[in-house]
Structures are given as structure tokens and as C-alpha cells.
Write an enzyme that holds these catalytic residues in place. Structure first.
Site, mmCIF file in Angstrom:
data_model
loop_
_atom_site.group_PDB
_atom_site.id
_atom_site.type_symbol
_atom_site.label_atom_id
_atom_site.label_comp_id
_atom_site.label_asym_id
_atom_site.label_seq_id
_atom_site.Cartn_x
_atom_site.Cartn_y
_atom_site.Cartn_z
ATOM 1 N N ASN A 1 0.806 -1.231 0.000
ATOM 2 C CA ASN A 1 0.000 0.000 0.000
ATOM 3 C C ASN A 1 0.837 1.279 0.000
ATOM 4 O OD1 ASN A 1 0.702 -0.678 2.689
ATOM 5 N ND2 ASN A 1 -0.895 0.646 3.480
ATOM 6 N N GLU B 1 3.901 -5.181 12.333
ATOM 7 C CA GLU B 1 3.021 -4.014 12.166
ATOM 8 C C GLU B 1 1.878 -4.453 11.263
ATOM 9 O OE1 GLU B 1 3.304 -1.324 13.782
ATOM 10 O OE2 GLU B 1 5.349 -1.496 14.531
ATOM 11 N N CYS C 1 -3.200 1.411 6.542
ATOM 12 C CA CYS C 1 -3.563 0.674 7.760
ATOM 13 C C CYS C 1 -4.196 1.588 8.796
ATOM 14 C CB CYS C 1 -2.324 0.012 8.330
ATOM 15 S SG CYS C 1 -1.010 1.199 8.654
ATOM 16 N N GLU D 1 7.791 0.910 16.284
ATOM 17 C CA GLU D 1 8.870 1.462 15.463
ATOM 18 C C GLU D 1 8.962 2.950 15.747
ATOM 19 O OE1 GLU D 1 7.339 0.277 11.620
ATOM 20 O OE2 GLU D 1 8.582 -1.521 11.603
HETATM 21 P P1 NAD Z 1 0.328 -9.267 3.224
HETATM 22 O O1 NAD Z 1 0.413 -9.764 4.604
HETATM 23 O O2 NAD Z 1 -0.436 -10.064 2.229
HETATM 24 O O3 NAD Z 1 1.796 -9.107 2.588
HETATM 25 C C1 NAD Z 1 2.768 -8.304 3.193
HETATM 26 C C2 NAD Z 1 4.140 -8.814 2.786
HETATM 27 O O4 NAD Z 1 4.309 -10.129 3.316
HETATM 28 C C3 NAD Z 1 4.335 -8.945 1.279
HETATM 29 O O5 NAD Z 1 5.651 -8.592 0.948
HETATM 30 C C4 NAD Z 1 4.104 -10.426 1.037
HETATM 31 O O6 NAD Z 1 4.765 -10.909 -0.099
HETATM 32 C C5 NAD Z 1 4.709 -11.014 2.292
HETATM 33 N N1 NAD Z 1 4.207 -12.348 2.631
HETATM 34 C C6 NAD Z 1 3.017 -12.900 2.313
HETATM 35 N N2 NAD Z 1 2.954 -14.163 2.794
HETATM 36 C C7 NAD Z 1 4.125 -14.395 3.437
HETATM 37 C C8 NAD Z 1 4.656 -15.505 4.155
HETATM 38 N N3 NAD Z 1 3.965 -16.637 4.288
HETATM 39 N N4 NAD Z 1 5.886 -15.399 4.694
HETATM 40 C C9 NAD Z 1 6.594 -14.254 4.576
HETATM 41 N N5 NAD Z 1 6.150 -13.165 3.904
HETATM 42 C C10 NAD Z 1 4.926 -13.237 3.344
HETATM 43 O O7 NAD Z 1 -0.209 -7.786 3.323
HETATM 44 P P2 NAD Z 1 -0.548 -6.810 2.126
HETATM 45 O O8 NAD Z 1 -1.823 -7.275 1.510
HETATM 46 O O9 NAD Z 1 0.652 -6.635 1.266
HETATM 47 O O10 NAD Z 1 -0.777 -5.421 2.891
HETATM 48 C C11 NAD Z 1 -1.978 -5.042 3.441
HETATM 49 C C12 NAD Z 1 -1.976 -5.306 4.929
HETATM 50 O O11 NAD Z 1 -0.885 -4.649 5.537
HETATM 51 C C13 NAD Z 1 -3.211 -4.733 5.608
HETATM 52 O O12 NAD Z 1 -3.680 -5.647 6.560
HETATM 53 C C14 NAD Z 1 -2.690 -3.480 6.275
HETATM 54 O O13 NAD Z 1 -3.439 -3.041 7.380
HETATM 55 C C15 NAD Z 1 -1.331 -3.916 6.665
HETATM 56 N N6 NAD Z 1 -0.454 -2.749 6.900
HETATM 57 C C16 NAD Z 1 -0.086 -2.459 8.178
HETATM 58 C C17 NAD Z 1 0.705 -1.339 8.429
HETATM 59 C C18 NAD Z 1 1.137 -0.978 9.823
HETATM 60 O O14 NAD Z 1 2.079 -0.190 9.947
HETATM 61 N N7 NAD Z 1 0.513 -1.487 10.866
HETATM 62 C C19 NAD Z 1 1.114 -0.538 7.361
HETATM 63 C C20 NAD Z 1 0.711 -0.874 6.081
HETATM 64 C C21 NAD Z 1 -0.070 -1.995 5.846
#
Ligand code: NAD
Length: 485
Positions: free
Chosen positions: A153, A251, A285, A466
Site C-alpha cells: 500500500n 506491524e 492501515c 517502530e
Molecule cells: P500481506 O500480509 O499479504 O503481505 C505483506 C508482505 O508479506 C508482502 O511482501 C508479502 O509478499 C509477504 N508475505 C506474504 N505471505 C508471506 C509468508 N507466508 N511469509 C513471509 N512473507 C509473506 O499484506 P498486504 O496485503 O501486502 O498489505 C496489506 C496489509 O498490511 C493490511 O492488513 C494493512 O493493514 C497492513 N499494513 C499495516 C501497516 C502498519 O504499519 N501497521 C502498514 C501498512 C499496511
């Protein structure tokens, strides 16, 4: 199709997406990689970790000042190419060019500058036990190879929010950006050498989560993982890394409430709550997705809020007058839309947006993954729209009566990332902020950040924080030394 990019300094495994129609900002992911890609991912992660491990002794022995100068240089180079980075981020992710220009890329630059400065100002602790003739002090050292995994995102913004503190502290890194949005990470790779980042200090591995991400999570030579993404993936990472006792910073998602009391200044509150609901297509998020409005102003708020939401312009992300760009993917768009349908089936009222208003897209954009800002009212607290993270331009508005009641209702979700409180009563603002289960509470504002202070969520929104001190503590190992004199 995939490609292997091999830079002289940093090994990069890149999965390129099909060339997309820029105007539509359509994303085609590589989630269905073949078994041969899987082995390649493992090999690339292995090579990247090896390279990071080899670079660690030299990089960790540099002074904070030397590292700081290199981080600043990298910030300058990204800033110099800001427009190119912003264009690429907008096209790759679907976000508006204005958001990429004013938020994503400036923040990526600032992440490097901020940690370049903060690394110069840390102190350690010292205590004395005079009667025992002893003094104690702490020292901190970088941990080793840090595994960094980031979401789609805010691609460069969040990737650099991890790379900058990790390398400022003297670690070397293997970073994996989201496979949905890798272009700006790849562009940054090309600047590393020019910035003076030594060979092997920053290694970017491109690939899917289940393959490259998991290989990194399970690698025995990567003692810490900093992850930003969904709660579901965090559970998987926790499980997979448990046998190695890795240090984790997680996070995660949110279901963030905005609480609007009847003494709120609506001229400030309405535009800010629109922004907190729909900025970046609601794909932040920290976005508000549950709006609790005190009953006395509920009707007025709703009327004004909906009228303003209808003015948000949806369309070509490259058009600087557009407020809402394209969602990340077709699957995601369908998922977000399905929440609106579920709400309608449960008897909620959709006041504007999806299924109610027509979306007039410019020629050339009709097949893009666009959605109007959508406001839903009369939703039950227990409905999925009020409980689950939607992560799109959809927000629910409900009425409340008392302070006590709204605190309980705001806290009644599994997440605990962020909240906003709107009131001109200072005492109330403090009382409510103290009792909300959220890692961040903004009162009478939203997304105003001081990077010195902790960022992160509680409950299912994360583990760890963080920020200047928190990232320093996460990316270093502390030792307590006792001297008897
Ligand atoms: P996601 O969990 O699908 O993917 C995030 C990252 O993890 C990607 O690089 C993905 O390739 C990797 N990943 C996926 N499966 C994995 C595994 N089994 N092992 C290791 N890595 C793996 O999330 P997304 O769809 O990319 O992002 C959206 C989510 O992120 C939402 O839930 C959002 O709220 C959250 N988010 C949180 C914050 C925060 O600071 N709290 C900030 C931005 C986004």
C-alpha cells in the site's frame, strides 16, 4: 514472466509484471509462480543472505557518523529523482500521482534523513551501586542480517522505514518488498552504489510471500524479521520463525474508529475524516473505517459528510486533480465490493458510492480497478463491515449516546492500531484517549506523526513499536556490563 536482475553490488531477483495500461493502473501480480520459480527464490534468498552476512563485519564496524553520511546521500539521490519515483509508484500501485508526490516519496526520503540523524544521538544507561563498589552500563550492537518484509500500500515509504533504521544501526539487510509493487524498490537499488552503500549491505529480494518471504523467515542466518502486512501473514511468520527463536516486529492491520463528540469542530473534523477514510483509496492501515458520531449531531454530520464524499474525484491516477486512484488488484476490488454487498444484505444503508452512484470514468480507464468513496450507515457493531479490515474506500457511520458507551464499542474489535477523537473538551479528549485500545490516538487531527515517538498497534494490530528509540532497540542487541572497582 520473470526476470533476474543481477547488479554488480546487490543481487536482485525481480518478478516483472506484464506491461500495464498506465492509465488504468492495473496490477498483474505474479502470485502463481511455478515450481522452478520457487527454487530460484530459495537460491536468491540464500545468495542475498550470504552477501549480507559477508558485508556485516565491515558495515557494523563503521562509525555512526560514516553510516549517517551514506544514508543522507541516498536520501539526496532519491529526492533528486522524486518525480520519477512518484510516477513509478503511482503507476505500479494505482495511487494518485499527487499522493505519491506529496506523501510516499518525500516520506521515503525523510526516513533516511531521520535515521541518519537519530543514530547520532542515542545514549546508553549507567547506574552505580556505591555500597558494592560497582557500576553498571549498557552497550548496544547491531544484531546481524535483518529480514525486512513490506506490503503493497505504501511501497517505498514502508520499505525505507525498515531499511533506514536497520542499516543506520549497523545491520545488513535482506529486504522483500511486496510482489504487487516492486518497481520503486528496484529503482532504489540502482542508487545504492552511487550513495556509497557498500556491496552486500542492502540486498533486495523480489518474489512472492509464500516463496521468497517464507524462505527469509525460515533462514537460520537471519535473526530478526521486521514485518508490515496483514495479521494473517504475521501469524504464519510467527509460526514459521518460532523454531529459530527470531526477534519479530509485527506491524499489522487495523479497524480504526473515529469518535466524534457533539462539541467537535465539524469544519475541521469533516474534511479530515474524509481524508482519514478515503486517502490512498482507503488502503492505509491507519484509515478510519468506523465513525461513531454523538446522536445530537449525527444527522447533520452524515448529511455534510456524504455531500463532501460525493465530491471526491475518482479516476486516472496520473491526473493531478484526481483524489482516488485505482485499487491494487481485481481480487482486492472484488473483496472490498463484497463488504458493501454484505452490509446491504444485513439491512445497512449505503448512502453514497458503490452500487448507489454511477462511476463516470474517463475513456481509457473503464476497465481499471476503481471504486467510489462509499459511506454506509445503520450498520450493526457485530457485522463484518464493523469488525473486519476492509482496506478500501469504505467507511461506516453509526450513532452513539455516551462517552462510556462509545469507548466500549470502539474497543470491541480484535484490532488496536489507531483511533481519532474529535471534541473541544480537553478533559474528555484525555480521558477517552487513555482508555482506547489503540497504539496511536489522534485527537482533532489525523496522521500527524513525529517519527521520534513509538508507532505500532496493540491486540491483533501488532507486536512491537517502530520509531527513533523503538527501532534502535529492535535493531540492536543490548548488553549489561558490570564493573567492580
Ligand atoms: P500481506 O500480509 O499479504 O503481505 C505483506 C508482505 O508479506 C508482502 O511482501 C508479502 O509478499 C509477504 N508475505 C506474504 N505471505 C508471506 C509468508 N507466508 N511469509 C513471509 N512473507 C509473506 O499484506 P498486504 O496485503 O501486502 O498489505 C496489506 C496489509 O498490511 C493490511 O492488513 C494493512 O493493514 C497492513 N499494513 C499495516 C501497516 C502498519 O504499519 N501497521 C502498514 C501498512 C499496511
Amino acid at each position: 514472466m520473470f526476470k533476474i536482475f543481477s547488479f554488480r553490488r546487490n543481487i536482485v531477483f525481480g518478478v516483472t509484471r506484464k506491461s500495464v495500461d498506465d492509465d488504468k493502473a492495473v496490477n498483474v501480480s505474479c502470485r502463481h509462480a511455478s515450481p522452478s520459480v520457487f527454487s530460484l527464490c530459495l537460491l536468491m534468498v540464500e545468495a542475498a543472505v550470504k552477501s549480507a552476512k559477508a558485508a556485516f563485519p565491515i558495515w557494523s564496524s563503521k562509525s555512526p557518523l560514516e553510516r549517517s553520511q551514506i544514508l543522507n546521500k541516498l536520501a539526496d539521490l532519491i529526492e533528486h529523482d522524486l518525480e520519477a519515483f512518484a510516477q513509478a509508484e503511482s503507476k505500479d500501485q494505482g495511487k494518485t500521482i499527487t499522493f505519491a508526490r506529496t506523501v510516499d516519496i518525500p516520506r521515503a526520503v525523510y526516513n533516511f534523513r531521520f535515521f541518519a540523524s537519530s543514530i547520532l544521538h542515542h545514549t546508553t544507561e549507567c547506574t552505580e551501586m556505591a555500597t558494592m563498589g560497582c557500576m553498571h552500563y549498557t552497550s548496544r550492537a547491531p544484531v546481524g542480517v535483518a529480514g525486512l518484509i513490506s506490503p503493497w500500500n505504501l511501497p517505498l515509504y514502508l520499505l525505507t522505514w525498515k531499511i533506514a533504521p536497520a542499516i543506520a544501526c549497523g545491520n545488513t539487510v535482506v529486504a522483500k518488498p511486496s510482489e504487487m509493487t516492486s518497481v520503486t524498490a528496484w529503482m532504489m537499488c540502482k542508487l545504492l552504489e552511487k550513495a556509497g552503500v557498500p556491496h552486500g549491505v542492502v540486498n533486495i529480494v523480489f518474489g512472492t510471500g509464500t516463496k521468497a518471504g517464507e524462505a527469509l523467515t525460515c533462514h537460520p542466518d537471519v535473526p530478526l524479521i521486521s514485518f508490515t502486512g496483514s495479521t494473517l501473514t504475521a501469524q504464519r511468520i510467527t509460526e514459521k520463525s518460532a523454531p529459530y527463536c527470531k526477534r519479530l516486529s509485527l506491524e499489522l492491520g487495523g479497524k480504526n474508529p473515529a469518535i466524534i463528540f457533539d462539541d467537535a469542530d465539524l469544519t475541521q473534523c469533516i474534511p479530515t475524516t474524509l481524508r482519514s477514510s478515503f486517502a490512498n483509496q482507503g488502503e492505509i492501515c491507519l484509515c478510519t473505517s468506523r465513525i461513531f458520531v454523538q446522536r445530537g449531531i449525527y444527522s447533520e454530520f452524515l448529511k455534510r459528510f456524504v455531500a463532501e464524499a460525493k465530491k471526491w474525484k475518482v479516476g486516472n491516477p496520473s491526473d493531478p486533480t484526481v483524489d482516488v486512484g485505482a485499487l491494487i488488484s481485481k481480487e482486492h476490488l472484488e473483496k472490498v465490493r463484497s463488504y458493501v454487498k454484505k452490509a446491504q444484505a444485513e439491512g445497512a444503508r449505503v448512502l453514497c458510492g458503490e452500487g448507489v452512484d454511477s462511476l463516470a470514468l474517463p475513456t481509457g480507464n473503464q476497465k481499471g480497478y476503481f471504486m467510489l468513496p462509499t459511506v454506509i450507515a445503520e450498520v450493526k457493531d457485530e457485522s463484518c463491515c464493523m469488525q473486519e479490515e476492509i482496506f478500501g474506500p469504505v467507511t461506516c457511520v453509526v450513532a452513539f449516546d455516551t462517552e462510556e458507551e462509545v469507548i466500549e464499542r470502539a474497543n470491541s474489535v480484535k484490532y488496536g492500531l489507531a483511533a481519532t477523537v474529535w471534541s473541544s473538551n480537553v478533559g474528555r479528549v484525555h480521558r477517552v484517549a487513555q482508555r482506547l485500545q489503540a497504539g496511536l490516538v489522534w485527537t482533532n487531527c489525523w496522521l500527524v506523526r513525529d517519527l521520534n515517538l513509538p508507532f505500532g498497534g496493540m491486540k491483533a494490530s501488532g507486536i512491537g513499536r517502530e520509531g527513533a528509540k523503538d527501532s534502535y532497540e529492535f535493531f540492536t542487541e543490548v548488553k549489561t556490563i558490570t564493573i567492580k572497582h
